[in-house]
Design an enzyme around this catalytic site. Sequence first.
Site, PDB file in Angstrom:
ATOM      1  N   ARG A 120       0.833  -1.207   0.000  1.00 36.03           N
ATOM      2  CA  ARG A 120       0.000   0.000   0.000  1.00 36.03           C
ATOM      3  C   ARG A 120       0.865   1.254   0.000  1.00 36.03           C
ATOM      4  NH1 ARG A 120      -5.527  -1.436   2.824  1.00 36.03           N
ATOM      5  NH2 ARG A 120      -6.362  -0.955   0.789  1.00 36.03           N
ATOM      6  N   GLN A 125      -1.481   3.064  -5.460  1.00 31.26           N
ATOM      7  CA  GLN A 125      -2.885   3.447  -5.261  1.00 31.26           C
ATOM      8  C   GLN A 125      -3.751   3.188  -6.487  1.00 31.26           C
ATOM      9  OE1 GLN A 125      -2.855   7.432  -3.748  1.00 31.26           O
ATOM     10  NE2 GLN A 125      -2.752   6.748  -1.632  1.00 31.26           N
ATOM     11  N   ASP A 128      -4.869  -0.442  -6.511  1.00 33.92           N
ATOM     12  CA  ASP A 128      -5.275  -1.000  -5.223  1.00 33.92           C
ATOM     13  C   ASP A 128      -6.736  -1.475  -5.295  1.00 33.92           C
ATOM     14  OD1 ASP A 128      -6.148  -1.321  -2.532  1.00 33.92           O
ATOM     15  OD2 ASP A 128      -4.377  -0.227  -1.888  1.00 33.92           O
ATOM     16  N   SER A 131      -8.992  -1.008  -2.176  1.00 37.08           N
ATOM     17  CA  SER A 131      -9.568   0.330  -2.016  1.00 37.08           C
ATOM     18  C   SER A 131     -10.727   0.558  -2.974  1.00 37.08           C
ATOM     19  CB  SER A 131      -8.503   1.403  -2.269  1.00 37.08           C
ATOM     20  OG  SER A 131      -7.514   1.339  -1.290  1.00 37.08           O
ATOM     21  N   TYR A 226      -2.086  -0.711   7.506  1.00 32.43           N
ATOM     22  CA  TYR A 226      -3.038  -1.607   8.160  1.00 32.43           C
ATOM     23  C   TYR A 226      -3.034  -1.407   9.668  1.00 32.43           C
ATOM     24  CZ  TYR A 226      -3.379  -4.089   3.748  1.00 32.43           C
ATOM     25  OH  TYR A 226      -3.602  -4.410   2.442  1.00 32.43           O
TER      26      TYR A 226
HETATM   27  P1  NAD Z   1      -8.803  -2.285   6.525  1.00 29.39           P
HETATM   28  O1  NAD Z   1      -9.905  -2.738   5.636  1.00 29.39           O
HETATM   29  O2  NAD Z   1      -7.633  -3.173   6.718  1.00 29.39           O
HETATM   30  O3  NAD Z   1      -9.418  -1.945   7.964  1.00 29.39           O
HETATM   31  C1  NAD Z   1     -10.472  -1.032   8.102  1.00 29.39           C
HETATM   32  C2  NAD Z   1     -10.246  -0.105   9.270  1.00 29.39           C
HETATM   33  O4  NAD Z   1     -10.482  -0.827  10.485  1.00 29.39           O
HETATM   34  C3  NAD Z   1      -8.834   0.460   9.388  1.00 29.39           C
HETATM   35  O5  NAD Z   1      -8.896   1.873   9.390  1.00 29.39           O
HETATM   36  C4  NAD Z   1      -8.342  -0.093  10.713  1.00 29.39           C
HETATM   37  O6  NAD Z   1      -7.486   0.814  11.410  1.00 29.39           O
HETATM   38  C5  NAD Z   1      -9.650  -0.297  11.461  1.00 29.39           C
HETATM   39  N1  NAD Z   1      -9.546  -1.209  12.618  1.00 29.39           N
HETATM   40  C6  NAD Z   1      -8.832  -2.363  12.741  1.00 29.39           C
HETATM   41  N2  NAD Z   1      -8.994  -2.894  13.964  1.00 29.39           N
HETATM   42  C7  NAD Z   1      -9.853  -2.059  14.638  1.00 29.39           C
HETATM   43  C8  NAD Z   1     -10.420  -2.091  15.936  1.00 29.39           C
HETATM   44  N3  NAD Z   1     -10.120  -3.039  16.826  1.00 29.39           N
HETATM   45  N4  NAD Z   1     -11.256  -1.088  16.281  1.00 29.39           N
HETATM   46  C9  NAD Z   1     -11.559  -0.084  15.409  1.00 29.39           C
HETATM   47  N5  NAD Z   1     -11.057  -0.022  14.162  1.00 29.39           N
HETATM   48  C10 NAD Z   1     -10.214  -0.988  13.781  1.00 29.39           C
HETATM   49  O7  NAD Z   1      -8.290  -0.868   6.077  1.00 29.39           O
HETATM   50  P2  NAD Z   1      -8.253  -0.244   4.614  1.00 29.39           P
HETATM   51  O8  NAD Z   1      -9.539   0.370   4.299  1.00 29.39           O
HETATM   52  O9  NAD Z   1      -7.793  -1.285   3.690  1.00 29.39           O
HETATM   53  O10 NAD Z   1      -7.163   0.902   4.741  1.00 29.39           O
HETATM   54  C11 NAD Z   1      -6.415   1.176   5.867  1.00 29.39           C
HETATM   55  C12 NAD Z   1      -5.478   2.326   5.533  1.00 29.39           C
HETATM   56  O11 NAD Z   1      -4.510   1.907   4.576  1.00 29.39           O
HETATM   57  C13 NAD Z   1      -6.106   3.559   4.896  1.00 29.39           C
HETATM   58  O12 NAD Z   1      -6.730   4.428   5.739  1.00 29.39           O
HETATM   59  C14 NAD Z   1      -4.893   4.189   4.253  1.00 29.39           C
HETATM   60  O13 NAD Z   1      -4.162   4.957   5.188  1.00 29.39           O
HETATM   61  C15 NAD Z   1      -4.082   3.009   3.856  1.00 29.39           C
HETATM   62  N6  NAD Z   1      -4.223   2.751   2.426  1.00 29.39           N
HETATM   63  C16 NAD Z   1      -3.171   3.055   1.626  1.00 29.39           C
HETATM   64  C17 NAD Z   1      -3.275   2.805   0.258  1.00 29.39           C
HETATM   65  C18 NAD Z   1      -2.144   3.122  -0.648  1.00 29.39           C
HETATM   66  O14 NAD Z   1      -1.383   4.009  -0.334  1.00 29.39           O
HETATM   67  N7  NAD Z   1      -2.000   2.426  -1.761  1.00 29.39           N
HETATM   68  C19 NAD Z   1      -4.424   2.248  -0.262  1.00 29.39           C
HETATM   69  C20 NAD Z   1      -5.486   1.964   0.604  1.00 29.39           C
HETATM   70  C21 NAD Z   1      -5.366   2.212   1.939  1.00 29.39           C
END
Ligand code: NAD
Length: 374
Positions: A120, A125, A128, A131, A226
């Site tokens: 990530r 992006q 991804d 996302s 993550y």
């Molecule tokens: P995810 O689907 O892995 O998880 C969803 C959310 O659940 C996350 O925000 C995580 O912090 C939260 N979570 C986990 N355990 C928890 C708990 N016990 N209580 C409350 N919340 C909890 O996450 P995602 O949507 O795939 O993305 C996470 C982050 O990754 C994004 O916010 C972003 O910063 C990053 N991201 C980066 C890229 C990239 O740069 N290519 C792409 C997508 C996401």
Amino acid sequence: MIIGILKEIAGEKRVAMLPDQAGILAKSGVEVWVEAGAGAASFATDEQYQAKGIKVTTSADIFSNATVLLSFNPLPETAYTAVRSNTVLVGVYQPLFNISLAQQIAHRGLSLFSLDMIPRTTRAQVMDVLSSQANIAGYKAVLKAADLLPHYFPMFMTAAGSIAPAKVLVLGAGVAGLQAIATAKRLGAVVEVSDTRPAVKEEVMSLGAKFIEVEGAADASKAGGYAVEQSEEFKQKQLARLSESVAKSDVIIATAQLQGKKAPVLITDAMLQLMKPGSVVIDLAASTGGNIEGTVNNDIVVKHGITIVGNSSLAADMPADASKVYGKNIFNFLQLIIDKNGELVLNFEDELVKGCCITHAGEIVHGRIKELIK
Ligand code: NAD
């Protein structure tokens, strides 16, 4: 070189690439073939593919001639023996949950690039898939909740009395969660949010929602975007704080995930009973166990008068746009493994190519999957 777009397994409405994107791919020095009927459930006809210069044919024809096979879901079992060795598979294979399949694919000498494993980074992006699909799932989750809820979402002052806005609790403010917040706000709900990554607080507040503060979360700054597993002490504090919000909520949208692991349980059965009958819970973490005690994957259950929707593939319910963005993700990834002459060039020095390559030359090559096999 021939790139094949395959028809998905029964029940899947998405297709790996829609005609417009396939047409652009076909202009980059490769031939693109599609299995007949592959786009039908996404409202793309064989004729539309043909109009873009794509050959419509059978899966058998594609298996015996294509170098690269595109799909969303893993191919059916029988396909792995039908394709040529060295074929490159690109899709969402979820190898962390599907190790025996990865072993089978390696054994057949196929190269597997599973786009859900792409690192990530900023450069990644545009490819991804987690996302692009989570964004749709977060949006659809709120629409589904609004449909099932026996109340309005927005506040109304009418001659027949006033209606209070719905209260929505969003668990996890990643891609799906942030889209759920934005959608619920657009519909007029009051939104509260819990996440263990303090970094998301500002994003949550900028969408007009309230961030639930719980001190002492484990540091996730080195986990590649993550979340990480939390201590028992933090979990208890979080559950206690969440109970207050659960009791006030009409809707919960649960999206909290831990990459490659079981989802954290954030709402126990006792907490669920604090909600008013008629309330609705959408658990997008259902396929990894769910954030709600009692979620049933791919099913809707009613517990204590609360409707719990356990659906982790809501993006598939919006197949046209889900396929459109997925196809663009795949197209962007293909730019990394196809050169200007339309030839396959696997450059494992590229961290994105290496990061999502699961099998190659008869071996499992992904470090994390190799660890899991030991
Ligand atoms: P995810 O689907 O892995 O998880 C969803 C959310 O659940 C996350 O925000 C995580 O912090 C939260 N979570 C986990 N355990 C928890 C708990 N016990 N209580 C409350 N919340 C909890 O996450 P995602 O949507 O795939 O993305 C996470 C982050 O990754 C994004 O916010 C972003 O910063 C990053 N991201 C980066 C890229 C990239 O740069 N290519 C792409 C997508 C996401």
